[in-house]
Design a protein around this motif. Structure first.
Motif, PDB file in Angstrom:
ATOM      1  N   PRO A  29      -7.460  -2.552  -6.556  1.00  0.00           N
ATOM      2  CA  PRO A  29      -8.403  -1.578  -5.982  1.00  0.00           C
ATOM      3  C   PRO A  29      -8.566  -1.742  -4.473  1.00  0.00           C
ATOM      4  CG  PRO A  29      -9.270  -2.457  -8.033  1.00  0.00           C
ATOM      5  CD  PRO A  29      -8.045  -3.271  -7.706  1.00  0.00           C
ATOM      6  N   ASN A  30      -8.492  -0.597  -3.778  1.00  0.00           N
ATOM      7  CA  ASN A  30      -8.710  -0.522  -2.329  1.00  0.00           C
ATOM      8  C   ASN A  30      -7.644  -1.246  -1.501  1.00  0.00           C
ATOM      9  OD1 ASN A  30     -11.180   0.871  -2.785  1.00  0.00           O
ATOM     10  ND2 ASN A  30     -12.213  -1.090  -3.102  1.00  0.00           N
ATOM     11  N   ARG A  31      -6.575  -1.670  -2.151  1.00  0.00           N
ATOM     12  CA  ARG A  31      -5.522  -2.357  -1.413  1.00  0.00           C
ATOM     13  C   ARG A  31      -4.144  -1.757  -1.667  1.00  0.00           C
ATOM     14  NH1 ARG A  31      -5.328  -8.615  -2.048  1.00  0.00           N
ATOM     15  NH2 ARG A  31      -3.743  -8.243  -0.439  1.00  0.00           N
ATOM     16  N   SER A  58       0.836  -1.193   0.000  1.00  0.00           N
ATOM     17  CA  SER A  58       0.000   0.000   0.000  1.00  0.00           C
ATOM     18  C   SER A  58       0.875   1.248   0.000  1.00  0.00           C
ATOM     19  CB  SER A  58      -0.910   0.025   1.229  1.00  0.00           C
ATOM     20  OG  SER A  58      -0.162   0.234   2.413  1.00  0.00           O
ATOM     21  N   ARG A 110       2.272   6.930  -4.208  1.00  0.00           N
ATOM     22  CA  ARG A 110       1.203   6.509  -5.119  1.00  0.00           C
ATOM     23  C   ARG A 110       1.513   6.931  -6.553  1.00  0.00           C
ATOM     24  NH1 ARG A 110      -2.407   8.587  -2.418  1.00  0.00           N
ATOM     25  NH2 ARG A 110      -2.945   6.777  -1.146  1.00  0.00           N
TER      26      ARG A 110
END
Length: 274
Positions: free
Chosen positions: A130-132, A98, A114
């Motif tokens: 996604p979301n991780r 992440s 990111r």
């Protein structure tokens, strides 16, 4: 990685700004009106860019000087650090990482991490989960062999043409890069040698005068250096030194115009550099 201000994690990445910084309170409307009244006739700014008490309608506004900020790119430093961690095996194929966790590791916010990971995604090194976070791509021997084949198709003809046209003295100028690669290989650090290896190939191909060729070859070369899933984290020091020694042999063959030797060395180098 580029040198920068030492961060809290000792990575050379500047620390993120401290949270909770106070924002100066906004001036109340009544105070603004009062200040405007005091400024009439004395040339004080009213906060909107006009000046009271002066005839300025016929004057050309003078732009404020813009301060030129010279500061290192945090995103660029993070990208370099992630590439080094990827080549060195610190980022494991198949694992999900992440941006906040990596940001804590480097002592920066999640935003530059990111952005750097998005760049690695465009290069095919990771994929978005996604979301991780981001999963490191799992690569096998077949993909590595395909990359070696593509590199040979591109670079072998170019090097053969250069062997016919570039004077021997120009090849001698590249010898320090080849010797630097040998020293990097002697350190046993895969990431350090990977950078030196790319620098040598980049300098050779640059003699062709085709920037697009150099960029495409650089991308293929970088992808060929990523670790295999289930494979060793790093090649042994002896393997790296043998690989680096091929650079010196290639320079000798190019300077001598030995085309068959050039073709053989380049193909073997591509196949064994993964």
């Amino acid at each position: 990685m580029k040198q920068g201000t030492q961060g809290s994690a000792g990575t050379g990445i500047p620390d993120a700004p401290a949270r909770g910084s106070r924002v100066p309170p906004q001036q109340r409307a009544a105070d603004v009106d009062r200040d405007r009244g005091r400024g009439r006739g004395r040339g004080l700014a009213d906060g909107t860019g006009d000046v009271r008490g002066e005839h300025t309608h016929s004057e050309t506004p003078i732009p404020r000087p813009r301060q030129v900020l010279q500061r290192p790119s945090v995103r660029g430093q993070i990208l370099d650090a992630l590439r080094t961690a990827l080549v060195g095996g610190e980022l494991t194929p198949g694992e999900v990482y992440s941006a906040p966790a990596l940001g804590d590791r480097f002592g920066v916010s999640a935003t530059p991490v990111r952005e750097a990971m998005q760049q690695l995604a465009t290069e095919g090194a990771v994929e978005v989960v996604p979301n991780r976070g981001f999963r490191v791509i799992e690569r096998g021997a077949r993909e590595l062999a395909e990359l070696a084949e593509i590199r040979a198709l591109i670079e072998v003809p170019v090097m053969l043409r250069l062997a016919r046209t570039v004077p021997a003295a120009r090849w001698a100028d590249l010898r320090p890069l080849a010797e630097g690669a040998v020293r990097a290989a002697s350190s046993g650090c895969r990431a350090t040698y990977a950078e030196s290896d790319r620098a040598f190939h980049r300098a050779v191909l640059a003699l062709a005068g085709n920037e697009q060729l150099v960029q495409i070859a650089e991308d293929l070369h970088r992808r060929a250096q990523w670790p295999l899933v289930g494979g060793p984290v790093a090649r042994g020091r002896a393997d790296l030194v043998a690989d680096a020694a091929e650079h010196l042999a290639l320079l000798d063959a190019l300077a001598a115009g030995e085309w068959d030797v050039v073709r053989s060395l380049v193909q073997e180098h591509f196949a064994g550099s993964a």
